[in-house]
Design an enzyme around this catalytic site. Structure first.
Site, PDB file in Angstrom:
ATOM      1  N   HIS A  90     -13.024  -2.699   4.303  1.00 16.10           N
ATOM      2  CA  HIS A  90     -11.691  -2.859   4.888  1.00 16.10           C
ATOM      3  C   HIS A  90     -11.751  -2.888   6.421  1.00 16.10           C
ATOM      4  CE1 HIS A  90     -10.547  -1.151   0.862  1.00 16.10           C
ATOM      5  NE2 HIS A  90      -9.788  -2.229   0.934  1.00 16.10           N
ATOM      6  N   GLU A 123     -10.939   0.066  -9.961  1.00 15.87           N
ATOM      7  CA  GLU A 123     -12.074  -0.184  -9.053  1.00 15.87           C
ATOM      8  C   GLU A 123     -13.283   0.627  -9.469  1.00 15.87           C
ATOM      9  OE1 GLU A 123     -11.278  -0.447  -4.870  1.00 15.87           O
ATOM     10  OE2 GLU A 123     -13.310   0.154  -4.312  1.00 15.87           O
ATOM     11  N   SER A 171       0.850  -1.202   0.000  1.00 16.93           N
ATOM     12  CA  SER A 171       0.000   0.000   0.000  1.00 16.93           C
ATOM     13  C   SER A 171       0.883   1.249   0.000  1.00 16.93           C
ATOM     14  CB  SER A 171      -0.900   0.006   1.238  1.00 16.93           C
ATOM     15  OG  SER A 171      -0.098   0.226   2.393  1.00 16.93           O
ATOM     16  N   ASP A 192      -1.142  -1.657  -4.002  1.00 14.45           N
ATOM     17  CA  ASP A 192      -2.516  -1.731  -3.499  1.00 14.45           C
ATOM     18  C   ASP A 192      -3.058  -0.301  -3.320  1.00 14.45           C
ATOM     19  OD1 ASP A 192      -4.777  -3.010  -2.432  1.00 14.45           O
ATOM     20  OD2 ASP A 192      -3.988  -2.949  -0.374  1.00 14.45           O
ATOM     21  N   SER A 251     -10.835 -10.052   4.641  1.00 19.82           N
ATOM     22  CA  SER A 251     -10.404 -10.762   5.856  1.00 19.82           C
ATOM     23  C   SER A 251     -11.617 -11.360   6.550  1.00 19.82           C
ATOM     24  CB  SER A 251      -9.672  -9.792   6.807  1.00 19.82           C
ATOM     25  OG  SER A 251      -8.332  -9.642   6.413  1.00 19.82           O
ATOM     26  N   ASN A 275      -8.140 -10.057  -1.519  1.00 22.75           N
ATOM     27  CA  ASN A 275      -7.205  -9.237  -0.736  1.00 22.75           C
ATOM     28  C   ASN A 275      -7.366  -9.473   0.761  1.00 22.75           C
ATOM     29  OD1 ASN A 275      -6.665  -8.070  -3.196  1.00 22.75           O
ATOM     30  ND2 ASN A 275      -6.859  -5.970  -2.458  1.00 22.75           N
ATOM     31  N   ILE A 276      -6.261  -9.781   1.402  1.00 22.67           N
ATOM     32  CA  ILE A 276      -6.289 -10.056   2.844  1.00 22.67           C
ATOM     33  C   ILE A 276      -5.147  -9.310   3.521  1.00 22.67           C
ATOM     34  CG2 ILE A 276      -6.073 -11.854   4.597  1.00 22.67           C
ATOM     35  CD1 ILE A 276      -7.328 -13.800   2.520  1.00 22.67           C
ATOM     36  N   HIS A 326     -11.803  -6.928  -2.552  1.00 22.74           N
ATOM     37  CA  HIS A 326     -11.066  -6.291  -1.446  1.00 22.74           C
ATOM     38  C   HIS A 326     -11.812  -6.548  -0.140  1.00 22.74           C
ATOM     39  CE1 HIS A 326      -8.082  -3.477  -3.429  1.00 22.74           C
ATOM     40  NE2 HIS A 326      -8.690  -4.052  -4.450  1.00 22.74           N
TER      41      HIS A 326
END
Ligand code: G3H
Ligand code: 13P
Ligand code: ZN
Length: 311
Positions: free
Chosen positions: A180, A134, A50, A82, A216, A256-257, A213
């Site tokens: 997120h 995106e 990132s 990212d 998690s 994405n994690i 995205h």
């Protein structure tokens, strides 16, 4: 094998009904934990950096760590920016050896998103680098997806063909209800993802790789361990892993994690200090933290993403 782009990874993932894990990296132990797990189960992997990670650890240190991981494992590894938020940031990563960049102009108007994404695509493609864009904005960390994240924040499937055609992007991150961080859904509510939107996007973009995205799953045992060792995390809820597995079977090729790595690391280090209050050697507490990341990534690859054995 040199650091690769995601093109071949995504083509195989789409056809095979699995997804590639994209894990955020900030330091050596994180790079090692992820890539040691991927090597054990022979999985291709995306290491993503990132803007904040680049500011924290320095572009050169991170690229050299990723190159070292590739040399140690021989795996297909993509090095990805990212959430790039400007042409200049994307250009810096393209010029500096990344094989993939994300330009995240999703908060801009449709036309401005297209214009900035197109500018990055032109620069990237001329240099053999692929671009993730995106469309739609992820629900905010505090949002309860069923109610407060109105349809306007989800990706509008009717926009995707025009967006992809006019920008020339190589993959597309869409908003279907993930967000997120560790607080994705309100405690007591049922996490839900808009698979209908994913399927409609896939119908309109056959064979095109979709990115998820905010994926998690926020394992409760990590949260409990953090709180058992002095932390004060309120009710944290992530995306159920069976939903991620389902997304991977459909058009989602990149998942994405980041938060789960942070939780694994922090839980382990908090526990370590509780049990070894006099220790002060960073190797002593970073070693189990790295092992916890490795175990978590291995689990994601084998039990959730399905990309083991695909390297
Ligand atoms: O999507 C954001 C990633 O989790 C990276 O977070 O900007 O704090 O490094 P960061
Ligand atoms: P999580 O916060 O759910 O790990 O999402 C990470 C992410 O999307 C990075 O781009
Ligand atoms: Zn993200």
């Amino acid at each position: 094998m040199p650091i690769v782009t995601t093109k071949e990874m995504f083509r195989k993932a789409y056809e095979g009904g699995y997804a590639i894990g994209a894990f955020n990296v900030n330091n050596m132990e994180i790079v090692q934990g992820i890539t040691e797990a991927a090597a054990e189960v022979k999985a291709p992997v995306i290491l993503q950096v990132s803007k904040g990670a680049r500011a924290y650890a320095n572009h050169t240190y991170l690229t050299k760590l990723v190159e070292a991981a590739e040399m140690e494992t021989g795996l297909p590894i993509a090095l990805h920016l990212d959430h790039g938020d400007s042409f200049e940031l994307c250009k810096g990563c393209i010029d500096g050896g990344f094989t993939s960049v994300m330009i995240d102009a999703s908060s801009k108007s449709f036309e401005d998103n297209i214009a900035l994404t197109r500018q990055v695509v032109e620069y990237a493609h001329a240099r053999g680098v692929v671009v993730e864009a995106e469309l739609g904005t992820l629900a905010g960390v505090e949002d309860e997806v069923n109610v407060s994240a109105e349809d306007s924040s989800y990706t509008r499937p009717e926009d995707v063909e025009e967006f992809v055609t006019r920008t020339g992007c190589d993959s597309l991150a869409i908003a279907i209800g993930t967000s997120h961080g560790a607080y994705k859904f309100k405690p007591g509510t049922k996490p839900q993802l808009r698979f209908d939107i994913l399927d409609e996007v896939a119908r309109r973009l056959p064979g095109f790789p979709i990115v998820l995205h905010g994926a998690s799953s926020v394992p409760q045992d990590f949260v409990d361990a953090i709180n058992a060792h002095g932390g004060k995390m309120p009710g944290a809820i992530g995306v159920p892993e069976e939903m991620l597995r389902e997304a991977a079977r459909r058009a989602v090729c990149k998942i994405n994690i980041d938060s789960d790595l942070r939780l694994a690391m922090t839980a382990t280090i908090r526990q370590y200090f509780d049990e070894h209050p006099t220790d002060f050697d960073p190797r002593a507490y970073l070693k189990p933290a790295r092992a916890a990341i490795k175990a978590m990534v291995r689990h994601k690859i084998v039990d959730v993403l399905g990309c083991d054995g695909k390297a």
